[in-house]
Enzyme design. Structure first.
Site, PDB file in Angstrom:
ATOM      1  N   ASP A 465       3.609   2.142   8.997  1.00 26.39           N
ATOM      2  CA  ASP A 465       4.142   2.450   7.670  1.00 26.39           C
ATOM      3  C   ASP A 465       5.668   2.537   7.692  1.00 26.39           C
ATOM      4  O   ASP A 465       6.293   2.686   8.750  1.00 26.39           O
ATOM      5  CB  ASP A 465       3.538   3.758   7.155  1.00 26.39           C
ATOM      6  CG  ASP A 465       3.258   3.718   5.656  1.00 26.39           C
ATOM      7  OD1 ASP A 465       3.922   2.933   4.945  1.00 26.39           O
ATOM      8  OD2 ASP A 465       2.385   4.473   5.192  1.00 26.39           O
ATOM      9  N   ASP A 531      -0.452   0.866  -2.356  1.00 32.48           N
ATOM     10  CA  ASP A 531      -1.153   2.134  -2.180  1.00 32.48           C
ATOM     11  C   ASP A 531      -2.158   2.384  -3.299  1.00 32.48           C
ATOM     12  O   ASP A 531      -2.960   3.323  -3.215  1.00 32.48           O
ATOM     13  CB  ASP A 531      -0.149   3.296  -2.141  1.00 32.48           C
ATOM     14  CG  ASP A 531       0.593   3.375  -0.818  1.00 32.48           C
ATOM     15  OD1 ASP A 531       0.113   2.780   0.164  1.00 32.48           O
ATOM     16  OD2 ASP A 531       1.650   4.037  -0.770  1.00 32.48           O
TER      17      ASP A 531
END
Length: 729
Positions: A465, A531
């Protein structure tokens, strides 16, 4: 002099004004000409010109030369690195100076090498030039690969024996013909990535810059110029992508003189790139794709990526990710139950997301302390890893190595390892700062910790990430700009880990789809598109992300019935049918679902496995349907004997019926049987079912399906119908 096909030799760098190089691949021609003693120019990039003889090439080069209007400068066509000195009044390719001098170089060609051996391999042209007075050397490389994709880059070397050269920018361009009069690019934000926007292409500059230290959630991804009204299957289009994971520029420029270029490269911050004597800077690769319609343009990128990323990779496994299932609740018994449920539905990989490391009970602390938290895992991750492996699944782990929480042992022990400028830390974002990976000590720490985890545990996959933007990204203590060095350090870190652990697969995530580019994909195996797991939002996000990437490189998960981010509720059929056209996964607490839901989910996992090779190896097609409430997309096998299509309701329609839909990309001479997938779950929810669908299918030729089509059912937003086509009776 002309340079024939099937040639590998240097070309005389002299003044031959008739020198022409013609490269052809997969329906694309790239035509370069030497017009004087300077660098070559691109006369044509677009549709295939066919096999041309030497005299024809010379005649074509003459036919395409522009006259000089009265009162205009005696210039020349713009080259791959535009030169102000040749009366180019747009953005210059080289921006820089040496103490206020040498800011407008004029390069004399010193070499031109052509490699064009076989249509099944890339062809290339390498050009070198020098400005002896400015003490600069320029090298340009253009390649045309076997799918018709162009890529180019440039390198600038400082030849001065003692003086540095301040480089402010180095850009490369490709020409676009006057027929292109409309632009398409993308923007977006968190959980709403890849939003298309269109505008006329007029005189002036349309410039998109990324200054976030990564492409960003609002990144253009592709800048496309095309003929008016172009679509997925219609019009001519020319698309450009900058394959770089740091700051970047993409632009289109049309001058009053009638020249138009697509261009791009790295965006260098003030003072970021000073070339010492003998030092060279090289741009990232910039990619150009021509097509008749967006689908053909996309297909060239897909073919390139499948050669570059996919060949050494096996089938994309079904992933269960823990994030929206448990968040920071890492009680072992809950994770064991989730792993058991994952195995029951047929998952092949179990990924432990954020929350496993020291001090990490919320997202406000612990980032950077890459040690398994002994308070939660007194025996380390070994019990969970063993359990997952015994269930027949691979184990994956979430990391965010480039970031650090100020509330962490790492930040407290090494405040000098954090990027910043002006004697201050950047404004906080998500309670994070950025670790200076160009600092050898910080780099060694991160590499050692990740390497230790990969050696201790049987980890097949890292979800990597990158949640915050790089703001005030300077290297301490002086605070000089550091985005370029940071990007290079990340590349080196990924390359080193892959070298040490050849079986390791890595997903690029950056607050969702914030780092999607061909630079990061040279080092990773898929991207996390967003997301947001709302399947209706995902339909749009995947549609436009796959303008650049093939489905297998785009992660998409089946979320919980009610979306965490939008609050909308969708059926399992819609959520799974959306994820089916990507790298399929599940992000939902399936340990707590009903037996009926588990059986249905297992059925969708089986459908994905059944059609995985087709989706991940076929040609992506999208229909230009006039009703905006209905999207039609699919994948056609390379030999066109099989296809999978989705009819998707994305908004409330103006009409009670969307009419017939065409299924593009099929073999017109082949007869296909069209059947709905899981028809008992598909037709039961429809407001009205066309007779052919109620009968369980129909048999028609590819020509009929692509020309007349099929009557589509009226679909509400969040409904879809999946169709499988094959040539079997």
């Amino acid at each position: 002099m002309t340079v024939p096909q099937q040639t590998r030799r240097p070309v005389d760098p002299g003044r031959g004004a008739g020198d022409v190089v013609h490269l052809r691949r997969a329906g694309v021609s790239l035509l370069l000409a030497v017009v004087d003693d300077g660098l070559p120019v691109v006369l044509h990039w677009g549709g295939d010109l066919g096999p041309l003889s030497g005299p024809e090439l010379a005649g074509l080069a003459t036919a395409l030369r522009r006259p000089v209007r009265r009162g205009a400068a005696d210039g020349r066509p713009v080259g791959p690195v535009p030169e102000h000195t040749h009366a180019w009044f747009g953005l210059p390719g080289v921006s820089g100076h040496r103490a206020g001098q040498d800011w407008s170089p004029r390069f004399t060609r010193t070499g031109l090498r052509v490699v064009d051996e076989a249509a099944t391999a890339p062809a290339s042209v390498t050009v070198t030039g020098r400005d002896e007075r400015a003490a600069l050397e320029l090298e340009i490389t253009l390649e045309l690969d076997q799918a018709g994709l162009v890529r180019l880059r440039a390198g600038l070397r400082n030849l001065a024996p003692a003086e540095p050269y301040q480089l402010d920018g180095l850009l490369v361009t490709l020409p676009v013909p006057p027929q292109a009069d409309e632009l398409l690019d993308l923007t977006g934000r968190w959980c709403r990535e890849r939003v298309p926007q269109r505008r006329p292409l007029t005189v002036g500059t349309w410039l998109r810059e990324g200054r976030r230290g990564k492409p960003g959630l609002d990144a253009t991804l592709l800048l496309v110029a095309g003929t008016s009204g172009f679509g997925f299957r219609s019009g001519e289009v020319w698309g450009l992508h900058v394959g770089w994971s740091g700051n970047h520029r993409s632009y289109v420029e049309r001058t009053p003189e009638g020249e138009t270029v697509l261009g791009g490269g790295e965006l260098l911050l003030p003072g970021e790139m000073t070339l010492a004597p003998g030092e060279r800077y090289r741009t990232p690769w910039v990619y150009g794709s021509y097509g008749r319609g967006l689908d053909e343009m996309s297909g060239r990128f897909h073919a390139h990526l499948r050669r570059a990323v996919s060949p050494q990779r096996r089938a994309r496994p079904v992933v269960v990710n823990t994030w929206e299932a448990v968040y920071f609740d890492h009680r072992p018994e809950r994770l064991f139950a989730l792993a058991d449920a994952a195995a029951r539905v047929g998952a092949e990989r179990f990924v432990l997301d954020d929350g496993w490391f020291r001090g990490r009970r919320t997202d406000r602390a612990g980032l950077g302390d890459w040690y398994v938290d002994p308070d939660v895992w007194p025996d380390g991750l070994h019990p969970l890893v063993r359990h997952v492996r015994r269930l027949g699944m691979e184990f994956g782990l979430w990391v965010e190595p480039e970031m650090v929480n100020p509330d962490s042992d790492l930040a407290r022990d090494h405040p000098d390892w954090l990027l910043g400028t002006g004697g201050r830390l950047p404004r906080p974002s998500r309670w994070q700062q950025v670790l200076d990976l160009a600092n050898p000590e910080a780099y060694a720490y991160v590499l050692d910790r990740l390497d230790a985890l990969l050696r201790e545990y049987d980890i097949a996959y890292l979800k990597w990430d990158h949640n915050r933007d790089l703001l005030d990204a300077g290297r301490p203590p002086a605070g000089r700009p550091a985005v370029h060095a940071q990007t290079r350090a990340v590349y080196r870190l990924l390359d080193t880990l892959r070298q040490r652990h050849p079986r390791l697969q890595i997903e690029s995530c950056a607050s969702g789809g914030g780092r999607v580019d061909l630079g990061i994909l040279a080092r990773t195996d898929r991207i996390w598109a967003s997301d947001c797991l709302d399947a209706l939002e995902r339909q749009s996000i995947q549609r436009w992300t796959q303008l650049l990437l093939p489905p297998e490189l785009v992660g998409s998960h089946v979320g919980k019935p009610r979306s965490h981010h939008t609050g909308r509720t969708h059926s399992l059929a819609f959520r799974a049918g959306t994820a089916l056209f990507a790298s399929f996964g599940i992000e939902w607490d399936i340990s707590a679902i009903s037996p009926e839901e588990e059986r249905e989910l297992a059925g969708w996992v089986a459908v994905y496995k059944r059609y995985r090779d087709l989706v991940h190896g076929g040609t992506v097609v999208r229909a230009d349907h006039p009703d905006p409430s209905l999207w039609v997309h699919g994948v056609v096998a390379p030999d066109r004997v099989e296809a999978l299509f989705a009819l998707v309701g994305v908004e409330t329609g103006t009409f009670s019926s969307p009419g017939a839909v065409r299924l593009p990309g099929l073999d017109p001479e082949r007869r296909y049987t069209v059947r709905p997938i899981m028809p008992e779950q598909t037709t039961a929810v429809l407001a009205a079912t066309p007779p052919w669908l109620a009968d369980g299918g129909v048999r028609l030729s590819g020509r009929v399906l692509g020309t007349a089509g099929l009557q589509a059912p009226p679909l509400r937003p969040g409904e879809l119908v999946l169709l499988h086509l094959d040539d079997l009776d």
